[in-house]
Design a protein around this motif. Structure first.
Motif, PDB file in Angstrom:
ATOM      1  N   THR A  61      -8.838  14.519  -9.004  1.00 32.56           N
ATOM      2  CA  THR A  61      -8.618  13.589  -7.903  1.00 32.56           C
ATOM      3  C   THR A  61      -7.386  12.724  -8.170  1.00 32.56           C
ATOM      4  N   VAL A  62      -6.647  12.453  -7.112  1.00 32.77           N
ATOM      5  CA  VAL A  62      -5.450  11.618  -7.230  1.00 32.77           C
ATOM      6  C   VAL A  62      -5.872  10.208  -7.646  1.00 32.77           C
ATOM      7  N   PRO A  63      -5.203   9.586  -8.610  1.00 40.16           N
ATOM      8  CA  PRO A  63      -5.552   8.208  -8.989  1.00 40.16           C
ATOM      9  C   PRO A  63      -5.414   7.263  -7.804  1.00 40.16           C
ATOM     10  N   LEU A  64      -6.215   6.219  -7.814  1.00 38.01           N
ATOM     11  CA  LEU A  64      -6.216   5.279  -6.702  1.00 38.01           C
ATOM     12  C   LEU A  64      -4.868   4.571  -6.570  1.00 38.01           C
ATOM     13  N   ASP A  65      -4.245   4.205  -7.683  1.00 37.97           N
ATOM     14  CA  ASP A  65      -2.942   3.547  -7.617  1.00 37.97           C
ATOM     15  C   ASP A  65      -1.887   4.459  -7.017  1.00 37.97           C
ATOM     16  N   THR A  66      -1.973   5.740  -7.307  1.00 35.93           N
ATOM     17  CA  THR A  66      -1.019   6.695  -6.730  1.00 35.93           C
ATOM     18  C   THR A  66      -1.226   6.824  -5.229  1.00 35.93           C
ATOM     19  N   ALA A  67      -2.492   6.837  -4.789  1.00 30.67           N
ATOM     20  CA  ALA A  67      -2.761   6.935  -3.358  1.00 30.67           C
ATOM     21  C   ALA A  67      -2.295   5.691  -2.617  1.00 30.67           C
ATOM     22  N   ARG A  68      -2.297   4.531  -3.281  1.00 27.81           N
ATOM     23  CA  ARG A  68      -1.875   3.296  -2.621  1.00 27.81           C
ATOM     24  C   ARG A  68      -0.369   3.153  -2.575  1.00 27.81           C
ATOM     25  N   ALA A  69       0.355   3.847  -3.424  1.00 27.99           N
ATOM     26  CA  ALA A  69       1.806   3.680  -3.493  1.00 27.99           C
ATOM     27  C   ALA A  69       2.452   4.057  -2.157  1.00 27.99           C
ATOM     28  N   GLY A  70       3.281   3.201  -1.657  1.00 31.25           N
ATOM     29  CA  GLY A  70       3.954   3.452  -0.393  1.00 31.25           C
ATOM     30  C   GLY A  70       3.143   3.113   0.832  1.00 31.25           C
ATOM     31  N   GLY A  71       1.969   2.483   0.646  1.00 23.57           N
ATOM     32  CA  GLY A  71       1.139   2.124   1.789  1.00 23.57           C
ATOM     33  C   GLY A  71       0.210   3.256   2.184  1.00 23.57           C
ATOM     34  N   LEU A  72      -0.491   3.056   3.284  1.00 23.81           N
ATOM     35  CA  LEU A  72      -1.419   4.061   3.791  1.00 23.81           C
ATOM     36  C   LEU A  72      -1.725   3.787   5.255  1.00 23.81           C
ATOM     37  N   ILE A  73      -2.604   4.596   5.812  1.00 24.66           N
ATOM     38  CA  ILE A  73      -3.024   4.462   7.207  1.00 24.66           C
ATOM     39  C   ILE A  73      -4.498   4.074   7.217  1.00 24.66           C
ATOM     40  N   GLY A  74      -4.814   2.924   7.796  1.00 20.83           N
ATOM     41  CA  GLY A  74      -6.201   2.502   7.948  1.00 20.83           C
ATOM     42  C   GLY A  74      -6.788   3.065   9.228  1.00 20.83           C
ATOM     43  N   VAL A  75      -7.986   3.626   9.141  1.00 22.43           N
ATOM     44  CA  VAL A  75      -8.623   4.291  10.282  1.00 22.43           C
ATOM     45  C   VAL A  75     -10.000   3.674  10.509  1.00 22.43           C
ATOM     46  N   TRP A 116       0.092  13.146  11.575  1.00 26.55           N
ATOM     47  CA  TRP A 116       0.823  11.873  11.540  1.00 26.55           C
ATOM     48  C   TRP A 116       0.910  11.350  10.113  1.00 26.55           C
ATOM     49  N   ALA A 117      -0.191  11.395   9.375  1.00 26.38           N
ATOM     50  CA  ALA A 117      -0.166  10.942   7.987  1.00 26.38           C
ATOM     51  C   ALA A 117       0.741  11.810   7.128  1.00 26.38           C
ATOM     52  N   HIS A 118       0.787  13.103   7.413  1.00 25.11           N
ATOM     53  CA  HIS A 118       1.660  14.004   6.644  1.00 25.11           C
ATOM     54  C   HIS A 118       3.131  13.686   6.897  1.00 25.11           C
ATOM     55  N   ARG A 119       3.471  13.377   8.142  1.00 19.60           N
ATOM     56  CA  ARG A 119       4.864  12.998   8.433  1.00 19.60           C
ATOM     57  C   ARG A 119       5.229  11.681   7.776  1.00 19.60           C
ATOM     58  N   GLN A 120       4.285  10.761   7.709  1.00 21.59           N
ATOM     59  CA  GLN A 120       4.548   9.478   7.066  1.00 21.59           C
ATOM     60  C   GLN A 120       4.518   9.586   5.546  1.00 21.59           C
ATOM     61  N   GLY A 121       3.860  10.610   5.009  1.00 22.83           N
ATOM     62  CA  GLY A 121       3.783  10.785   3.567  1.00 22.83           C
ATOM     63  C   GLY A 121       2.892   9.767   2.879  1.00 22.83           C
ATOM     64  N   VAL A 122       1.792   9.363   3.519  1.00 19.32           N
ATOM     65  CA  VAL A 122       0.901   8.345   2.961  1.00 19.32           C
ATOM     66  C   VAL A 122      -0.532   8.860   2.993  1.00 19.32           C
ATOM     67  N   ILE A 127      -7.711  10.762   0.533  1.00 17.14           N
ATOM     68  CA  ILE A 127      -8.599   9.987   1.391  1.00 17.14           C
ATOM     69  C   ILE A 127      -9.230   8.881   0.537  1.00 17.14           C
ATOM     70  N   VAL A 128      -8.992   7.633   0.924  1.00 18.47           N
ATOM     71  CA  VAL A 128      -9.531   6.475   0.213  1.00 18.47           C
ATOM     72  C   VAL A 128     -10.705   5.940   1.015  1.00 18.47           C
ATOM     73  N   ALA A 129     -11.864   5.877   0.392  1.00 18.36           N
ATOM     74  CA  ALA A 129     -13.075   5.360   1.041  1.00 18.36           C
ATOM     75  C   ALA A 129     -13.288   3.913   0.628  1.00 18.36           C
ATOM     76  N   VAL A 130     -13.563   3.049   1.600  1.00 17.17           N
ATOM     77  CA  VAL A 130     -13.745   1.620   1.343  1.00 17.17           C
ATOM     78  C   VAL A 130     -15.102   1.181   1.860  1.00 17.17           C
ATOM     79  N   ASP A 131     -15.532   0.047   1.361  1.00 16.52           N
ATOM     80  CA  ASP A 131     -16.789  -0.552   1.818  1.00 16.52           C
ATOM     81  C   ASP A 131     -16.597  -1.061   3.249  1.00 16.52           C
ATOM     82  N   PRO A 132     -17.491  -0.708   4.197  1.00 15.37           N
ATOM     83  CA  PRO A 132     -17.299  -1.119   5.588  1.00 15.37           C
ATOM     84  C   PRO A 132     -17.744  -2.541   5.900  1.00 15.37           C
TER      85      PRO A 132
END
Length: 537
Positions: free
Chosen positions: A296-310, A360-366, A417-422
């Motif tokens: 699995t990708v490290p969490l810090d790596t997934a956060r680098a460059g921002g992300l898309i909240g859904v 859309w996420a693939h084009r943004q690279g996040v 895919i980053v899962a967060v507490d709702p």
């Protein structure tokens, strides 16, 4: 103020461990379809007998009984068919065992909710955390009777679980109940019978590495030719050597066809399942195989460059792009879907919405941040009472389907895919981000504001915005920066410090000794910071 519950840490969702693709079996002759029906019915009868034996064994089942069941099936079909049937039986029994536990937990939750509401005075107003009292004496009396009913059901289920007894309906309990409600199910008796028989057929075989094309029972060549090893009782139907029947129809996997072709060419294991859609009159072949575990990708790596909240809703996905500091970029996007109609239509709607989001996420690279939702405990009618519309809303949200498909489809594009507490995302997102992100021409919805809250939580930023200071000084009048500093930065909520130094480049160093004293810059009765004392002649 009520205590807030602890927020669980965010995590990167693990990638799937298997792949399944499906395509239509085309150009089948009437003889091919008759052979498939006979094979499915014969093996389905054996599968039903094996499931009955497994349920009768209960918790006393062991490997010896498993071997005995497999030997009995081998005499009727073959050793490979017997292995596939016994494995499917064990999977079905284990699923029923887990569902029984979930049903017990649901009954316990319903009983606790009724007991709590019965203990309150009539008409007492509830809160978001707990429901209030019942509205009338009549409703209070009806719920006391329902409480006794639930207690009886719970006692029965606990006794069954202690004895290792599960109840399984081959073909599905819902379809079995439709037999007594054909008009409501919009089915005729013949249509129901065809669907019932097709759902009870058994036409699936596990793969074997090292065997030709990865499966000795249902074999599919790289060109798409399909052949089946017939059971012993149907050996008179063979049309090929070694007790096989070759279908006239072929299959061609368009999705992931290259990966499937590479596996069968290398004789790696591939499992197959043949399914008949009675509504359309079509036959389908599903191929599945396991994939090696991927780190699995490290969490810090997934956060680098921002992300898309859904933010997941009953009819759409609200998404917003955030940079690495948690600031929303651009405008939000909405990906709608319609969950009315048949199951195939709903599934297609979910896939289409996810495909647009992932592209859309693939084009943004996040990466993508979603809520780790689970409405199992919130669907009970005992908790929400008369709020049938709300219960229908949360029951209709395809949480499990969205989560499974999103993770699987994102893995193909290399998107984490980053899962967060709702907890509190909708409430705090509306409170802190709905008004600041709205414009005179467009108002931000609460779902879009919740998407910002989800993204900020995935980035480990607080959801609330940084409060701007009052406009005391002309240089910072209402224009003070509100960009968030990193969570670990000291003094990030304080005013921006004034670095001592000259106001212009012409002055020498050391003249800004009073820069930290804000009064010397604002009050007229005090000398200015950089005023030099007058020298006597």
């Amino acid at each position: 103020m009520a205590d807030l519950r602890e927020i669980a840490p965010s995590f990167v969702a693990p990638v799937p461990s298997g792949v399944a693709i499906r395509d239509r079996l085309k150009n089948l002759t009437p003889l091919d379809e008759d052979v498939l029906r006979m094979v499915g019915a014969d093996l389905g009868s054996l599968a039903g007998t094996d499931l009955k034996a497994r349920c009768a064994a209960g918790l006393d089942h062991d490997t010896g009984q498993w071997a005995e069941r497999k030997r009995a099936l081998t005499a009727e079909a073959s050793s490979r068919w017997a292995g596939s049937i016994t494995k499917a039986t064990h999977d079905q029994w284990n699923l029923a065992w887990r569902c029984q536990l979930a049903h017990i937990q649901s009954l316990e939750a319903g009983i606790a909710a009724i007991e709590h509401r019965l203990s309150l005075p009539l008409g007492e107003v509830g809160s978001k955390r707990a429901p209030g009292g019942y509205r009338s004496r009549r409703e209070w009396f009806v719920k006391t009777r329902r409480l006794q009913l639930l207690r009886d059901r719970l006692q029965t289920e606990r006794a069954d679980r202690q004895a290792g007894r599960v109840r399984v309906v081959r073909g599905g309990k819902r379809l079995a109940r439709n037999r007594h409600n054909l008009e409501a199910a919009q089915l005729t008796e013949d249509q129901w019978r065809q669907r019932w028989e097709a759902s009870r057929w058994f036409l699936q075989a596990d793969g074997e590495s090292g065997k030709r094309f990865g499966n000795e029972t249902i074999r599919v060549t790289p060109d798409g030719a399909v052949s089946i090893r017939l059971p012993a009782r149907l050996c008179h139907l063979v049309n090929a050597p070694h007790g096989r029947y070759v279908l006239t129809g072929t299959v061609s996997f368009r999705h992931r066809g290259d990966a499937w072709r590479d596996r069968v060419t290398a004789n790696r294991a591939v499992a197959y399942r043949i399914h008949h859609d009675t509504g359309r009159g079509r036959w389908y072949l599903t191929a599945s195989w396991t994939i090696p575990p991927v780190q699995t990708v490290p969490l810090d790596t997934a956060r680098a460059g921002g992300l898309i909240g859904v933010d997941t809703n009953a009819d759409h996905l609200a998404a917003w792009r955030l940079d690495e500091h948690g600031n929303p970029c651009g405008r939000p996007r909405t990906f709608g879907y319609d969950l009315s109609g048949t199951a195939q239509h709903r599934d297609a709607q979910v896939r289409h919405a996810l495909i647009r989001l992932l592209h859309w996420a693939h084009r943004q690279g996040v990466a993508i941040a979603v809520e780790d939702l689970d409405f199992t405990a919130d669907k009970t009618r005992e908790k929400h009472g008369r709020r049938k519309q709300f219960r229908h809303l949360i029951s209709g949200m395809p949480v499990a389907r969205l989560r499974a498909r999103l993770v699987s489809m994102a893995a193909e594009l290399g998107i984490a895919i980053v899962a967060v507490d709702p907890a509190y995302t909708s409430k705090w997102g509306t409170q802190h981000w709905q008004q600041p992100t709205s414009t005179p021409t467009r108002k931000t919805s609460r779902h879009e504001a919740a998407a910002i809250a989800i993204g900020r939580r995935a980035l480990a930023h607080p959801i609330r915005r940084r409060t701007a200071p009052p406009p005391h000084d002309q240089s910072d009048r209402a224009g003070h920066r509100t960009a968030q500093a990193r969570p670990g930065a000291r003094g990030r909520e304080e005013t921006r410090p004034r670095i001592p130094g000259p106001p212009t480049r012409s002055a020498g160093t050391g003249s800004g000794a009073n820069a930290g004293d804000q009064d010397t810059q604002h009050r007229s009765e005090r000398p200015a910071e950089h005023t030099q004392p007058m020298l006597s002649p």
